[in-house]
Write an enzyme that holds these catalytic residues in place. Structure first.
Site, PDB file in Angstrom:
ATOM      1  N   ILE A 208     -10.212 -36.386  74.334  1.00 28.31           N
ATOM      2  CA  ILE A 208     -10.211 -35.472  75.480  1.00 28.31           C
ATOM      3  C   ILE A 208      -9.229 -35.981  76.532  1.00 28.31           C
ATOM      4  O   ILE A 208      -9.119 -37.183  76.766  1.00 28.31           O
ATOM      5  CB  ILE A 208     -11.607 -35.290  76.117  1.00 28.31           C
ATOM      6  CG1 ILE A 208     -12.273 -36.638  76.440  1.00 28.31           C
ATOM      7  CG2 ILE A 208     -12.497 -34.449  75.229  1.00 28.31           C
ATOM      8  CD1 ILE A 208     -13.571 -36.478  77.225  1.00 28.31           C
ATOM      9  N   HIS A 209      -8.510 -35.039  77.139  1.00 32.96           N
ATOM     10  CA  HIS A 209      -7.542 -35.437  78.169  1.00 32.96           C
ATOM     11  C   HIS A 209      -7.273 -34.340  79.202  1.00 32.96           C
ATOM     12  O   HIS A 209      -6.654 -34.602  80.221  1.00 32.96           O
ATOM     13  CB  HIS A 209      -6.207 -35.814  77.517  1.00 32.96           C
ATOM     14  CG  HIS A 209      -5.475 -34.641  76.938  1.00 32.96           C
ATOM     15  ND1 HIS A 209      -5.825 -34.071  75.733  1.00 32.96           N
ATOM     16  CD2 HIS A 209      -4.420 -33.925  77.397  1.00 32.96           C
ATOM     17  CE1 HIS A 209      -5.007 -33.063  75.473  1.00 32.96           C
ATOM     18  NE2 HIS A 209      -4.163 -32.947  76.465  1.00 32.96           N
ATOM     19  N   ARG A 210      -7.737 -33.120  78.963  1.00 32.26           N
ATOM     20  CA  ARG A 210      -7.400 -32.023  79.869  1.00 32.26           C
ATOM     21  C   ARG A 210      -8.153 -32.142  81.198  1.00 32.26           C
ATOM     22  O   ARG A 210      -9.297 -32.591  81.236  1.00 32.26           O
ATOM     23  CB  ARG A 210      -7.701 -30.671  79.210  1.00 32.26           C
ATOM     24  CG  ARG A 210      -6.799 -30.392  78.018  1.00 32.26           C
ATOM     25  CD  ARG A 210      -7.014 -29.011  77.436  1.00 32.26           C
ATOM     26  NE  ARG A 210      -6.211 -28.837  76.238  1.00 32.26           N
ATOM     27  CZ  ARG A 210      -4.939 -28.431  76.236  1.00 32.26           C
ATOM     28  NH1 ARG A 210      -4.344 -28.138  77.390  1.00 32.26           N
ATOM     29  NH2 ARG A 210      -4.276 -28.306  75.102  1.00 32.26           N
ATOM     30  N   ASP A 282     -10.171 -31.582  72.938  1.00 32.42           N
ATOM     31  CA  ASP A 282      -9.670 -30.476  73.747  1.00 32.42           C
ATOM     32  C   ASP A 282      -8.178 -30.262  73.464  1.00 32.42           C
ATOM     33  O   ASP A 282      -7.465 -29.638  74.231  1.00 32.42           O
ATOM     34  CB  ASP A 282      -9.940 -30.674  75.245  1.00 32.42           C
ATOM     35  CG  ASP A 282      -9.336 -31.956  75.815  1.00 32.42           C
ATOM     36  OD1 ASP A 282      -8.514 -32.604  75.119  1.00 32.42           O
ATOM     37  OD2 ASP A 282      -9.676 -32.314  76.958  1.00 32.42           O
TER      38      ASP A 282
END
Length: 361
Positions: A208-210, A282
């Protein structure tokens, strides 16, 4: 025929690689095609070493424009200035851009202003979310592109609705899948697999990074808690994005089954994915790869530009609310996750189709 191939970030090279391979085969067969690989330097990535290009079996870029850092506007401007000089010094018959990063849009604009034709690989995909810089990049690029190479019928319809002529749209398939399929036999077991005594189908992969998932400390903490507490104690392997790592380090989130590792190379990461029980992500590209490998994918996003991974593949879009995680994992562990299928023309031959069109035009 002279072609300039544009790449600005790691995923771009994975899309460019099969096009280079197709061009090399055409050269050996006597075709008069020359290509120049241009790295805008948009993303600095220390793992983009000789090993990376060796993994993908492509030459290092002919030039690196060194346009990393800065705001969206600063980076766009830097790429445009640098690429204008590059294209004037090394004119091309066709500039080929891929994906939806800032370099995609910036180099398209420069090419068109220098009266050079533009081909967009992965044209027509849309999320409908204008808060995403990538969506703006896609829309601007497609508004000035000459030749549209698409991955799905949905993308074709998006372009037709935007007024693109049918004759300029070429449904060729997905070059990312070309790269995946040719590399599956070369997937490499990472050291962590044996160090943690992982077993096939008995661990999950998390990426996840958004901003919607990681920027708010309380929400990220809840998201991680829901994941950790609902995987029935299975290990979670989390190759952490640098952007996420900076935020994550301040939260002190720990669990016995949560294993945070550095970002991995292409061959090692996909080895983990291919042998996992499921992926929670994501990312957009990962949803395509899990679809091909038949791995359940839980996507923490409110929208997607790759709907075929849901309607046909193994992906489920559950939104960004932490409350949606438990029901999704319950579905996974109950054995009721869909099997999925393979979207049309995701067969490893997209680049061959692209090159055939290029040679005709």
């Amino acid at each position: 025929m002279k072609i300039s191939l544009i790449a600005g970030a790691r995923p771009n090279f994975m899309k460019i690689a099969p096009i280079i391979h197709a061009a090399q085969r055409a050269q050996k067969a006597g075709s008069n095609i020359l290509y120049r690989l241009i790295h805008t330097g948009q993303h600095y990535d220390k793992s983009m070493s000789d090993t990376f290009f060796e993994e993908l079996n492509i030459p290092e870029p002919d030039v690196n424009l060194g346009c990393g850092g800065g705001t969206q506007a600063e980076q766009t401007a830097a790429i445009m200035v640098a690429f204008e000089k590059e294209l004037i010094l090394n004119p091309a018959d066709l500039v080929v851009v891929v994906g939806d990063v800032t370099s995609t849009m910036a180099c398209s604009i420069v090419a068109k202003k220098l009266n050079t034709r533009v081909a967009h690989v992965e044209a027509g995909i849309r999320s409908g979310d204008l808060t995403m810089p990538e969506e703006i990049n896609r829309m601007v690029t497609d508004s000035i592109t000459d030749y549209f190479f698409t991955t799905s019928e949905v993308a074709n319809q998006n372009l037709l609705r935007a007024g693109v002529q049918q004759d300029d749209i070429f449904f060729v398939g997905n070059v990312m899948i070309d790269t995946l399929l040719i590399n599956i036999p070369k997937f490499s077991k990472p050291l962590i697999f044996d160090q943690l005594q992982l077993e096939s189908r008995k661990y999950l992969v998390l990426t996840i990074h958004r901003p919607a998932n990681v920027d708010a400390a309380e929400k990220l903490t809840r998201t991680m808690k829901e994941i950790v507490n609902n995987v029935q104690g299975l290990p979670i392997i989390f190759p952490i994005h640098p952007r996420t790592a900076k935020i994550f380090s301040e939260l002190g989130i720990e669990a016995d089954n949560l294993h945070i590792v550095d970002p991995m190379g292409y061959l090692e990461f996909n080895y983990l994915v291919k042998n996992s029980k499921a992926v929670i992500t994501d990312s957009g590209g990962i949803t395509e790869e899990t679809t091909i490998m038949g791995i359940p994918c839980i996507t923490l996003r409110d929208n997607t530009e790759r709907p075929e991974t849901i309607t046909i593949g193994t992906n489920e879009l559950i939104g960004t609310s932490p409350d949606a995680i438990k029901p999704a994992l319950e579905k996974l562990f109950s054995g009721n996750w869909k099997k999925g299928g393979i979207p049309d023309l995701w067969d490893g031959k997209a680049a061959e189709r692209i090159l055939k069109v290029m040679m005709k035009i």
